[in-house]
Design a protein around this motif. Sequence first.
Motif, short mmCIF file in Angstrom:
data_model
loop_
_atom_site.label_atom_id
_atom_site.label_comp_id
_atom_site.label_asym_id
_atom_site.label_seq_id
_atom_site.Cartn_x
_atom_site.Cartn_y
_atom_site.Cartn_z
N ILE A 21 0.85 -1.19 0.00
CA ILE A 21 0.00 0.00 0.00
C ILE A 21 0.89 1.24 0.00
O ILE A 21 1.86 1.33 0.74
CB ILE A 21 -0.93 0.03 1.24
N GLN A 22 0.53 2.21 -0.85
CA GLN A 22 1.26 3.47 -0.96
C GLN A 22 0.27 4.63 -0.81
O GLN A 22 -0.94 4.44 -1.01
CB GLN A 22 1.91 3.58 -2.34
N VAL A 23 0.78 5.81 -0.48
CA VAL A 23 -0.05 7.01 -0.45
C VAL A 23 0.65 8.12 -1.22
O VAL A 23 1.87 8.16 -1.33
CB VAL A 23 -0.36 7.50 0.99
N LYS A 24 -0.15 9.02 -1.77
CA LYS A 24 0.35 10.23 -2.42
C LYS A 24 -0.50 11.37 -1.87
O LYS A 24 -1.73 11.32 -1.90
CB LYS A 24 0.20 10.11 -3.94
N VAL A 25 0.16 12.40 -1.33
CA VAL A 25 -0.54 13.52 -0.71
C VAL A 25 -0.41 14.76 -1.60
O VAL A 25 0.67 15.06 -2.12
CB VAL A 25 0.04 13.81 0.69
N PHE A 26 -1.53 15.45 -1.76
CA PHE A 26 -1.59 16.68 -2.55
C PHE A 26 -2.08 17.81 -1.65
O PHE A 26 -2.96 17.59 -0.83
CB PHE A 26 -2.58 16.52 -3.72
N ASP A 27 -1.55 19.02 -1.86
CA ASP A 27 -1.93 20.16 -1.04
C ASP A 27 -1.80 21.44 -1.88
O ASP A 27 -0.72 21.73 -2.39
CB ASP A 27 -1.01 20.23 0.19
N HIS A 28 -2.92 22.16 -2.03
CA HIS A 28 -2.92 23.38 -2.85
C HIS A 28 -3.83 24.43 -2.24
O HIS A 28 -4.76 24.12 -1.50
CB HIS A 28 -3.41 23.08 -4.27
N GLU A 29 -3.56 25.68 -2.60
CA GLU A 29 -4.41 26.79 -2.14
C GLU A 29 -5.65 26.95 -3.01
O GLU A 29 -6.62 27.59 -2.59
CB GLU A 29 -3.61 28.10 -2.13
N HIS A 30 -5.62 26.41 -4.22
CA HIS A 30 -6.75 26.52 -5.14
C HIS A 30 -7.22 25.13 -5.54
O HIS A 30 -6.42 24.26 -5.88
CB HIS A 30 -6.36 27.32 -6.37
N GLU A 31 -8.53 24.94 -5.53
CA GLU A 31 -9.09 23.61 -5.82
C GLU A 31 -8.79 23.15 -7.24
O GLU A 31 -8.61 21.96 -7.50
CB GLU A 31 -10.58 23.56 -5.52
N LYS A 32 -8.71 24.06 -8.19
CA LYS A 32 -8.41 23.68 -9.58
C LYS A 32 -6.99 23.14 -9.71
O LYS A 32 -6.74 22.23 -10.50
CB LYS A 32 -8.62 24.87 -10.54
N ASP A 33 -6.05 23.68 -8.94
CA ASP A 33 -4.67 23.17 -8.95
C ASP A 33 -4.63 21.75 -8.38
O ASP A 33 -3.92 20.88 -8.89
CB ASP A 33 -3.74 24.08 -8.15
N LEU A 34 -5.39 21.53 -7.32
CA LEU A 34 -5.47 20.20 -6.72
C LEU A 34 -6.04 19.21 -7.72
O LEU A 34 -5.51 18.12 -7.93
CB LEU A 34 -6.32 20.23 -5.45
N GLU A 35 -7.12 19.61 -8.36
CA GLU A 35 -7.78 18.75 -9.34
C GLU A 35 -6.83 18.38 -10.49
O GLU A 35 -6.72 17.21 -10.88
CB GLU A 35 -9.00 19.48 -9.90
N LYS A 36 -6.10 19.38 -10.99
CA LYS A 36 -5.17 19.15 -12.10
C LYS A 36 -4.08 18.15 -11.70
O LYS A 36 -3.82 17.18 -12.43
CB LYS A 36 -4.55 20.48 -12.52
N ASP A 37 -3.43 18.38 -10.57
CA ASP A 37 -2.36 17.49 -10.12
C ASP A 37 -2.85 16.08 -9.84
O ASP A 37 -2.19 15.09 -10.18
CB ASP A 37 -1.67 18.05 -8.88
N MET A 38 -4.02 15.97 -9.22
CA MET A 38 -4.56 14.64 -8.93
C MET A 38 -4.89 13.89 -10.21
O MET A 38 -4.60 12.70 -10.32
CB MET A 38 -5.78 14.74 -8.03
N ASN A 39 -5.49 14.56 -11.17
CA ASN A 39 -5.84 13.90 -12.43
C ASN A 39 -4.59 13.43 -13.17
O ASN A 39 -4.59 12.32 -13.74
CB ASN A 39 -6.68 14.83 -13.31
N LEU A 40 -3.52 14.22 -13.14
CA LEU A 40 -2.27 13.80 -13.77
C LEU A 40 -1.71 12.55 -13.08
O LEU A 40 -1.25 11.62 -13.75
CB LEU A 40 -1.24 14.93 -13.71
N PHE A 41 -1.76 12.53 -11.75
CA PHE A 41 -1.26 11.37 -11.01
C PHE A 41 -2.13 10.14 -11.27
O PHE A 41 -1.62 9.04 -11.49
CB PHE A 41 -1.21 11.67 -9.52
N LEU A 42 -3.45 10.32 -11.23
CA LEU A 42 -4.36 9.19 -11.40
C LEU A 42 -4.26 8.55 -12.78
O LEU A 42 -4.52 7.36 -12.93
CB LEU A 42 -5.80 9.61 -11.09
N LYS A 43 -3.85 9.32 -13.77
CA LYS A 43 -3.64 8.76 -15.12
C LYS A 43 -2.51 7.74 -15.12
O LYS A 43 -2.47 6.85 -15.95
CB LYS A 43 -3.32 9.87 -16.12
N LYS A 44 -1.56 7.91 -14.19
CA LYS A 44 -0.36 7.07 -14.16
C LYS A 44 -0.57 5.72 -13.46
O LYS A 44 0.24 4.83 -13.62
CB LYS A 44 0.78 7.80 -13.45
#
Length: 60
Positions: A2-25
């Motif tokens: 089991i692994q975890v990846k943590v994301f943290d942003h001041e804007h929800e759109k930045d969080l969404e963008k980074d998470m979607n890029l990671f989830l594609k992988k």
Amino acid sequence: MIQVKVFDHEHEKDLEKDMNLFLKKIDETKLVDIKYNVAAIQEEEDEQIYCFSAMVIYRK
């Protein structure tokens, strides 16, 4: 394993963008869970700071 990846942003759109890029992988069948949190902090007079965070739990 089991692994975890943590994301943290001041804007929800930045969080969404980074998470979607990671989830594609990662393979969709390896995804275990996603935890999401929003925090608001009052600073000085009327300024409010937001923190949008998420943790992706997946199998490697």
